[in-house]
Write a protein that holds these residues in place. Structure first.
Motif, PDB file in Angstrom:
ATOM      1  N   VAL A  61      12.820 -26.004  33.697  1.00 24.06           N
ATOM      2  CA  VAL A  61      12.461 -27.416  33.738  1.00 24.06           C
ATOM      3  C   VAL A  61      12.488 -27.853  35.200  1.00 24.06           C
ATOM      4  O   VAL A  61      13.244 -27.308  36.025  1.00 24.06           O
ATOM      5  N   ASP A  62      11.645 -28.805  35.545  1.00 19.66           N
ATOM      6  CA  ASP A  62      11.491 -29.193  36.956  1.00 19.66           C
ATOM      7  C   ASP A  62      12.803 -29.579  37.614  1.00 19.66           C
ATOM      8  O   ASP A  62      13.028 -29.294  38.796  1.00 19.66           O
ATOM      9  N   SER A  63      13.688 -30.219  36.885  1.00 21.78           N
ATOM     10  CA  SER A  63      14.917 -30.741  37.480  1.00 21.78           C
ATOM     11  C   SER A  63      15.880 -29.645  37.935  1.00 21.78           C
ATOM     12  O   SER A  63      16.811 -29.934  38.694  1.00 21.78           O
ATOM     13  N   VAL A  64      15.683 -28.399  37.501  1.00 29.50           N
ATOM     14  CA  VAL A  64      16.602 -27.332  37.893  1.00 29.50           C
ATOM     15  C   VAL A  64      15.916 -26.246  38.712  1.00 29.50           C
ATOM     16  O   VAL A  64      16.573 -25.293  39.156  1.00 29.50           O
ATOM     17  N   LYS A  65      14.621 -26.355  38.925  1.00 25.45           N
ATOM     18  CA  LYS A  65      13.908 -25.331  39.693  1.00 25.45           C
ATOM     19  C   LYS A  65      14.494 -25.188  41.086  1.00 25.45           C
ATOM     20  O   LYS A  65      14.768 -26.172  41.763  1.00 25.45           O
ATOM     21  N   GLY A  66      14.701 -23.943  41.477  1.00 19.14           N
ATOM     22  CA  GLY A  66      15.274 -23.675  42.781  1.00 19.14           C
ATOM     23  C   GLY A  66      16.790 -23.718  42.807  1.00 19.14           C
ATOM     24  O   GLY A  66      17.408 -23.334  43.802  1.00 19.14           O
ATOM     25  N   ARG A  67      17.405 -24.193  41.730  1.00 17.62           N
ATOM     26  CA  ARG A  67      18.873 -24.273  41.670  1.00 17.62           C
ATOM     27  C   ARG A  67      19.456 -23.349  40.592  1.00 17.62           C
ATOM     28  O   ARG A  67      20.565 -22.858  40.742  1.00 17.62           O
ATOM     29  N   PHE A  68      18.731 -23.160  39.512  1.00 20.42           N
ATOM     30  CA  PHE A  68      19.213 -22.337  38.395  1.00 20.42           C
ATOM     31  C   PHE A  68      18.402 -21.049  38.334  1.00 20.42           C
ATOM     32  O   PHE A  68      17.201 -21.038  38.612  1.00 20.42           O
ATOM     33  N   THR A  69      19.066 -19.975  37.920  1.00 21.98           N
ATOM     34  CA  THR A  69      18.400 -18.689  37.725  1.00 21.98           C
ATOM     35  C   THR A  69      18.866 -18.080  36.413  1.00 21.98           C
ATOM     36  O   THR A  69      20.077 -17.920  36.194  1.00 21.98           O
ATOM     37  N   ILE A  70      17.905 -17.731  35.582  1.00 23.18           N
ATOM     38  CA  ILE A  70      18.221 -17.080  34.309  1.00 23.18           C
ATOM     39  C   ILE A  70      17.976 -15.582  34.446  1.00 23.18           C
ATOM     40  O   ILE A  70      17.039 -15.154  35.122  1.00 23.18           O
ATOM     41  N   SER A  71      18.841 -14.794  33.819  1.00 26.89           N
ATOM     42  CA  SER A  71      18.676 -13.342  33.841  1.00 26.89           C
ATOM     43  C   SER A  71      19.273 -12.770  32.561  1.00 26.89           C
ATOM     44  O   SER A  71      19.987 -13.466  31.836  1.00 26.89           O
ATOM     45  N   ARG A  72      18.978 -11.488  32.330  1.00 19.84           N
ATOM     46  CA  ARG A  72      19.497 -10.876  31.114  1.00 19.84           C
ATOM     47  C   ARG A  72      19.858  -9.422  31.365  1.00 19.84           C
ATOM     48  O   ARG A  72      19.245  -8.748  32.188  1.00 19.84           O
ATOM     49  N   ASP A  73      20.873  -8.967  30.650  1.00 19.25           N
ATOM     50  CA  ASP A  73      21.312  -7.579  30.679  1.00 19.25           C
ATOM     51  C   ASP A  73      21.376  -7.125  29.228  1.00 19.25           C
ATOM     52  O   ASP A  73      22.390  -7.323  28.545  1.00 19.25           O
TER      53      ASP A  73
END
Length: 128
Positions: A61-73
């Motif tokens: 979502v635009d409000s978190v772009k550049g601040r949040f990163t999603i990843s998976r293992d």
């Protein structure tokens, strides 16, 4: 029994960081897209970040772009949400959810209605 268990929430000062974890069990994570949603008091649930089953596609979502990163293992049955430069408006209960396996591996569902399984949430509070 399908389970998604969130952890890593807490109280953090503005500008700080947290890493949320979502440990899954009872289904094969490899074939599911995962989304992180949040709900603040008095507000509607909001989709925050999403990752395809293939892990090749993500959406924020635009409000978190550049601040949040999603990843998976997938080997660890775990999905992460790294949150940095946190703001008071990020305060909410954060939920992870799983969608699939009928979606294609590169699909990124972004609507809550598309998600089949949900965790119980973890509280994130950003305050000085």
């Amino acid at each position: 029994q399908v389970q998604l268990v969130e952890s890593g929430g807490g109280l953090v000062q503005p500008g700080g960081s947290l890493r949320l974890s979502c440990v899954t069990s009872g289904f094969t994570l490899d074939y599911y897209a995962i989304g992180w949603f949040r709900q603040a008091p008095g507000k509607e649930r909001e989709g925050v970040s999403f990752i395809s089953a293939s892990a090749l596609r993500t959406h924020y979502v635009d409000s978190v772009k550049g601040r949040f990163t999603i990843s998976r293992d997938n080997a660890a049955n775990t999905v992460y949400l790294q949150m940095s430069s946190l703001k008071p408006e990020d305060t909410a209960i954060y939920y992870c959810a799983a969608a699939g396996p009928h979606y294609r591996m590169d699909d990124v569902p972004t609507s809550a209605q598309e998600y089949d399984y949900w965790g119980r949430g973890t509280q994130v509070t950003v305050s000085s």
